[in-house]
Design a protein around this motif. Structure first.
Motif, PDB file in Angstrom:
ATOM      1  N   GLU A  55      36.958  60.740  50.709  1.00 23.20           N
ATOM      2  CA  GLU A  55      38.006  60.145  51.541  1.00 23.20           C
ATOM      3  C   GLU A  55      37.396  59.389  52.720  1.00 23.20           C
ATOM      4  O   GLU A  55      37.793  58.262  53.030  1.00 23.20           O
ATOM      5  CB  GLU A  55      38.927  61.263  52.040  1.00 23.20           C
ATOM      6  N   LEU A  56      36.418  60.002  53.363  1.00 22.65           N
ATOM      7  CA  LEU A  56      35.754  59.357  54.492  1.00 22.65           C
ATOM      8  C   LEU A  56      35.001  58.112  54.034  1.00 22.65           C
ATOM      9  O   LEU A  56      34.998  57.088  54.722  1.00 22.65           O
ATOM     10  CB  LEU A  56      34.809  60.337  55.185  1.00 22.65           C
ATOM     11  N   SER A  57      34.384  58.175  52.880  1.00 18.93           N
ATOM     12  CA  SER A  57      33.661  57.031  52.328  1.00 18.93           C
ATOM     13  C   SER A  57      34.596  55.829  52.161  1.00 18.93           C
ATOM     14  O   SER A  57      34.238  54.691  52.496  1.00 18.93           O
ATOM     15  CB  SER A  57      33.026  57.404  50.990  1.00 18.93           C
ATOM     16  N   ARG A  58      35.804  56.071  51.656  1.00 19.79           N
ATOM     17  CA  ARG A  58      36.776  54.979  51.504  1.00 19.79           C
ATOM     18  C   ARG A  58      37.151  54.392  52.864  1.00 19.79           C
ATOM     19  O   ARG A  58      37.193  53.161  53.022  1.00 19.79           O
ATOM     20  CB  ARG A  58      38.024  55.475  50.774  1.00 19.79           C
ATOM     21  N   SER A  59      37.390  55.244  53.851  1.00 15.62           N
ATOM     22  CA  SER A  59      37.752  54.768  55.198  1.00 15.62           C
ATOM     23  C   SER A  59      36.627  53.956  55.818  1.00 15.62           C
ATOM     24  O   SER A  59      36.861  52.899  56.406  1.00 15.62           O
ATOM     25  CB  SER A  59      38.074  55.949  56.119  1.00 15.62           C
ATOM     26  N   ILE A  60      35.401  54.460  55.685  1.00 19.50           N
ATOM     27  CA  ILE A  60      34.240  53.754  56.247  1.00 19.50           C
ATOM     28  C   ILE A  60      34.038  52.421  55.546  1.00 19.50           C
ATOM     29  O   ILE A  60      33.787  51.401  56.191  1.00 19.50           O
ATOM     30  CB  ILE A  60      32.976  54.632  56.155  1.00 19.50           C
ATOM     31  N   SER A  61      34.175  52.420  54.240  1.00 15.67           N
ATOM     32  CA  SER A  61      34.009  51.188  53.464  1.00 15.67           C
ATOM     33  C   SER A  61      35.009  50.122  53.915  1.00 15.67           C
ATOM     34  O   SER A  61      34.647  48.957  54.121  1.00 15.67           O
ATOM     35  CB  SER A  61      34.183  51.484  51.979  1.00 15.67           C
ATOM     36  N   GLU A  62      36.280  50.524  54.098  1.00 15.31           N
ATOM     37  CA  GLU A  62      37.302  49.583  54.569  1.00 15.31           C
ATOM     38  C   GLU A  62      36.942  49.043  55.945  1.00 15.31           C
ATOM     39  O   GLU A  62      37.068  47.836  56.199  1.00 15.31           O
ATOM     40  CB  GLU A  62      38.668  50.276  54.629  1.00 15.31           C
ATOM     41  N   LYS A  63      36.500  49.917  56.834  1.00 15.60           N
ATOM     42  CA  LYS A  63      36.155  49.508  58.199  1.00 15.60           C
ATOM     43  C   LYS A  63      34.967  48.533  58.191  1.00 15.60           C
ATOM     44  O   LYS A  63      34.978  47.530  58.906  1.00 15.60           O
ATOM     45  CB  LYS A  63      35.818  50.742  59.053  1.00 15.60           C
ATOM     46  N   LEU A  64      33.967  48.831  57.372  1.00 17.60           N
ATOM     47  CA  LEU A  64      32.796  47.954  57.300  1.00 17.60           C
ATOM     48  C   LEU A  64      33.152  46.595  56.693  1.00 17.60           C
ATOM     49  O   LEU A  64      32.586  45.568  57.084  1.00 17.60           O
ATOM     50  CB  LEU A  64      31.678  48.623  56.496  1.00 17.60           C
ATOM     51  N   ASP A  65      34.101  46.579  55.750  1.00 12.15           N
ATOM     52  CA  ASP A  65      34.546  45.313  55.151  1.00 12.15           C
ATOM     53  C   ASP A  65      35.268  44.434  56.166  1.00 12.15           C
ATOM     54  O   ASP A  65      35.241  43.212  56.073  1.00 12.15           O
ATOM     55  CB  ASP A  65      35.457  45.571  53.950  1.00 12.15           C
ATOM     56  N   GLU A  66      35.929  45.085  57.169  1.00 10.35           N
ATOM     57  CA  GLU A  66      36.660  44.347  58.197  1.00 10.35           C
ATOM     58  C   GLU A  66      35.723  43.725  59.233  1.00 10.35           C
ATOM     59  O   GLU A  66      36.128  42.836  59.972  1.00 10.35           O
ATOM     60  CB  GLU A  66      37.621  45.294  58.950  1.00 10.35           C
ATOM     61  N   THR A  67      34.495  44.224  59.315  1.00 18.32           N
ATOM     62  CA  THR A  67      33.562  43.778  60.347  1.00 18.32           C
ATOM     63  C   THR A  67      32.313  43.178  59.704  1.00 18.32           C
ATOM     64  O   THR A  67      32.155  43.208  58.491  1.00 18.32           O
ATOM     65  CB  THR A  67      33.118  44.966  61.240  1.00 18.32           C
ATOM     66  N   ASP A  68      31.420  42.679  60.520  1.00 18.43           N
ATOM     67  CA  ASP A  68      30.142  42.172  60.018  1.00 18.43           C
ATOM     68  C   ASP A  68      29.000  43.123  60.376  1.00 18.43           C
ATOM     69  O   ASP A  68      27.846  42.714  60.472  1.00 18.43           O
ATOM     70  CB  ASP A  68      29.869  40.769  60.551  1.00 18.43           C
ATOM     71  N   ALA A  69      29.322  44.407  60.573  1.00 17.11           N
ATOM     72  CA  ALA A  69      28.328  45.383  61.025  1.00 17.11           C
ATOM     73  C   ALA A  69      27.142  45.511  60.070  1.00 17.11           C
ATOM     74  O   ALA A  69      26.033  45.809  60.500  1.00 17.11           O
ATOM     75  CB  ALA A  69      28.977  46.753  61.220  1.00 17.11           C
ATOM     76  N   MET A  70      27.365  45.293  58.785  1.00 15.79           N
ATOM     77  CA  MET A  70      26.275  45.383  57.807  1.00 15.79           C
ATOM     78  C   MET A  70      25.775  44.006  57.383  1.00 15.79           C
ATOM     79  O   MET A  70      24.921  43.910  56.508  1.00 15.79           O
ATOM     80  CB  MET A  70      26.728  46.176  56.570  1.00 15.79           C
ATOM     81  N   GLY A  71      26.298  42.951  57.980  1.00 22.17           N
ATOM     82  CA  GLY A  71      25.862  41.607  57.637  1.00 22.17           C
ATOM     83  C   GLY A  71      26.374  41.192  56.259  1.00 22.17           C
ATOM     84  O   GLY A  71      27.284  41.806  55.700  1.00 22.17           O
ATOM     85  N   GLU A  72      25.784  40.160  55.703  1.00 25.01           N
ATOM     86  CA  GLU A  72      26.228  39.603  54.422  1.00 25.01           C
ATOM     87  C   GLU A  72      25.524  40.209  53.218  1.00 25.01           C
ATOM     88  O   GLU A  72      25.988  40.071  52.096  1.00 25.01           O
ATOM     89  CB  GLU A  72      26.014  38.077  54.423  1.00 25.01           C
TER      90      GLU A  72
END
Length: 165
Positions: A55-72
């Motif tokens: 569940e946390l993995s899904r939430s984190i994945s959504e949050k990271l997709d909304e931002t550029d924190a991990m770059g391209e």
């Protein structure tokens, strides 16, 4: 003032982890071939189960997709718990390990393998197993004396439910 990627990720993800009543223990970004691996380690006083990690993995994945924190670049996300032989680095880790056997390396160079009995603001009360039929002994270790510590795996350890029965 420059911040590292791990610090930026911690600021972004800690509220998500805290909202699930978990502690964010570690963030690690490493390489695996061409892609990067983002490893998030979480824990709680009651431990963490697979469903909570998913569940946390899904939430984190959504949050990271909304931002550029991990770059391209591509990355793989891993959300996990600390594991059986976790390092003990914070007072809360020691609290969670009460009743468990730990290997404690002291700053003075000694090593103690003992059961953690109690934990307070200053340190630990331990039970050091007796050798060759001798009775266990009590020992106090202050947090300031500890260089590093890790929970030991016990294959013959009784479950708490067995001990209470």
């Amino acid at each position: 003032m420059s911040t590292t990627q791990s610090e930026r990720l911690r600021g972004l993800l800690e509220p998500l982890v805290s909202a699930k009543d978990l502690d964010l223990e570690e963030i690690e970004v490493s390489r695996a071939g061409r892609r990067r691996v983002l490893r998030i380690v979480v824990d709680s006083d009651e431990g963490v189960d697979l469903d909570e990690c998913a569940e946390l993995s899904r939430s984190i994945s959504e949050k990271l997709d909304e931002t550029d924190a991990m770059g391209e670049d591509e990355y793989q996300l891993e959300v996990t718990s600390p594991g059986a032989e976790r390092p003990l680095t914070e007072p809360r880790h020691y609290l969670r390990a009460v009743g468990r056997l730990a290997r404690i390396h002291l700053r003075e160079g000694d090593e103690v393998v003992a059961r953690i009995l109690t934990v307070d603001d200053g340190g630990l009360d331990l039970e050091v197993p007796g050798v060759k039929g001798r009775k266990p002994t009590a020992r106090r270790v202050e947090f300031a004396q500890i260089a590093k510590a890790r929970v030991e795996i016990e294959f013959s350890r009784k479950d708490k439910k067995e001990e209470e029965a």
